[in-house]
Design an enzyme around this catalytic site. Structure first.
Site, PDB file in Angstrom:
ATOM      1  N   TYR A   1      -0.086   5.172   0.677  1.00  0.00           N
ATOM      2  CA  TYR A   1      -0.296   6.225   1.689  1.00  0.00           C
ATOM      3  C   TYR A   1      -0.382   5.651   3.104  1.00  0.00           C
ATOM      4  CZ  TYR A   1      -1.591   8.603  -2.622  1.00  0.00           C
ATOM      5  OH  TYR A   1      -1.596   9.105  -3.907  1.00  0.00           O
TER       6      TYR A   1
ATOM      7  N   ASP B   1       0.862  -1.174   0.000  1.00  0.00           N
ATOM      8  CA  ASP B   1       0.000   0.000   0.000  1.00  0.00           C
ATOM      9  C   ASP B   1       0.911   1.240   0.000  1.00  0.00           C
ATOM     10  OD1 ASP B   1      -2.362   1.664   0.520  1.00  0.00           O
ATOM     11  OD2 ASP B   1      -1.468   1.898   2.514  1.00  0.00           O
TER      12      ASP B   1
ATOM     13  N   SER C   1      -2.376   0.795  -4.935  1.00  0.00           N
ATOM     14  CA  SER C   1      -2.891   1.943  -4.192  1.00  0.00           C
ATOM     15  C   SER C   1      -4.213   2.457  -4.733  1.00  0.00           C
ATOM     16  CB  SER C   1      -1.843   3.067  -4.263  1.00  0.00           C
ATOM     17  OG  SER C   1      -2.373   4.290  -3.803  1.00  0.00           O
ATOM     18  N   ASN C   2      -4.981   3.063  -3.823  1.00  0.00           N
ATOM     19  CA  ASN C   2      -6.194   3.788  -4.199  1.00  0.00           C
ATOM     20  C   ASN C   2      -5.869   5.002  -5.071  1.00  0.00           C
ATOM     21  OD1 ASN C   2      -8.287   2.336  -3.023  1.00  0.00           O
ATOM     22  ND2 ASN C   2      -8.277   3.508  -1.108  1.00  0.00           N
TER      23      ASN C   2
ATOM     24  N   ARG D   1      -8.927  13.091   6.101  1.00  0.00           N
ATOM     25  CA  ARG D   1      -8.555  11.696   5.890  1.00  0.00           C
ATOM     26  C   ARG D   1      -9.766  10.765   6.028  1.00  0.00           C
ATOM     27  NH1 ARG D   1      -5.958   7.757   3.248  1.00  0.00           N
ATOM     28  NH2 ARG D   1      -5.374   5.996   4.545  1.00  0.00           N
TER      29      ARG D   1
END
Lengths: 212, 212
Positions: free
Chosen positions: A9, A7, A112-113, A38
């Site tokens: 972040y 991942d 990752s997103n 967030r």
């Protein structure tokens, strides 16, 4: 060959500089703004995925920031919003990341997103050496939708899910990857309790120095 | 005949008594515990839906409470957990609800994330008169998955989605229903900004007195 998937972040990249920048822009409100931002950012990824209304992470992140500013009664001047968005393109890696990745054998990828317009400049800026940077944008769905973790399987062209090790600092992401069937290491940087979603990570570490 | 569909928690039923009970059990920690509990409860519904790992809302709610207790370092004695879970079965309606519903013409239903083991005792205890209590448990997915809003269409046997009015105090739920196609009234009890998920409610009201 081992296959490692990370991942981005919070796992490789420290978002603390965003908190610092929020505080510099709006003294006394940095912590609450960055916390709201967030949570809303994640919330919007989950909600959009469930609604079948994918939008790229850069848009979701900007939308979440603007909602959070409004909710705290902070006027969201355009330049401040763009300042904060730009901060995401030059996040620092956590101190141990470069050495930890360097000493790991095998192929390594980010999953990752983040959308490519955020991830590509970030990875380039940090100079991390990886075999691939995989974005959920390829499947227009967010973690923990199983189609996202399937991206890693396809990239590595592996038969067995448990031959791929997924590393994330997000407890819910670790659970999602475990539910999908990967081998999972949860980087519990914050000392949080294990999420109660029916799964357990294969290993829990405090930071990436323990990976090797 | 008009068709009205109401969200339950926060829209018809006030969860404030749960906050009060948290504070009575752990003085000084009630607000932070109930806030953590509520966020985690929603988060777990979204994550489980995305993971394809549905579990009933009663389990999700208990899991979220236990995670939140652990995250705040509060020992989660069984009796306190059961006390708080029981609180959900006897929530009070907001002050205007009984009269507002009584004066509305048409058919009325609840459409809730709650599982029948939570919803049925709650509605019975409150004595609200409704044509139906629809639970997401019938489709094993949580809001804002479109299959949930489809439940209301099926129950009312309506051809046109916009002939069904959905009423929710949750901004994201209002967006989900709008994305699905219902007519939507957002009960913005908290004065929050509109969520930035691409949709706008047809009407925004402060409480249910404005419905009629």
């Amino acid at each position: 060959m081992d296959a490692w998937v990370f991942d981005a972040y919070g796992t490789l990249y420290d978002v603390h500089s965003v908190v610092r920048r929020c505080e510099a822009l709006w003294p006394g409100k940095g912590a609450s703004l960055s916390q709201a931002w967030r949570s809303k950012q994640l919330e919007y990824t989950w909600l959009r995925s469930l609604m079948g209304r994918y939008a790229p992470f850069s848009q979701v992140t900007r939308d979440a920031l603007q909602w959070s500013l409004a909710s705290l009664g902070i006027p969201g001047e355009g330049h401040a919003v763009e300042d904060l968005m730009a901060e995401y393109l030059r996040l620092e890696t956590f101190p141990e990341v470069r050495q930890a990745l360097g000493s790991l054998q095998g192929r390594k990828a980010i999953l990752s997103n983040g959308s490519p317009d955020m991830l590509d400049p970030l990875v380039a800026h940090s100079g991390l050496k990886l075999d691939a940077v995989l974005s959920v944008d390829a499947v227009k769905a967010y973690k923990p939708d199983p189609v996202v973790y399937e991206l890693a399987m396809k990239y590595f062209d592996m038969k067995s899910k448990s031959a791929v090790t997924f590393v994330s600092s997000n407890g819910w992401d670790a659970q999602g990857a475990k539910s999908f069937g990967l081998r999972v290491i949860w980087v519990n940087r914050a000392g949080a309790p294990v999420d109660r979603l029916g799964f357990a990570p294969d290993r829990i570490v405090r930071d990436l120095r323990e990976l090797g």
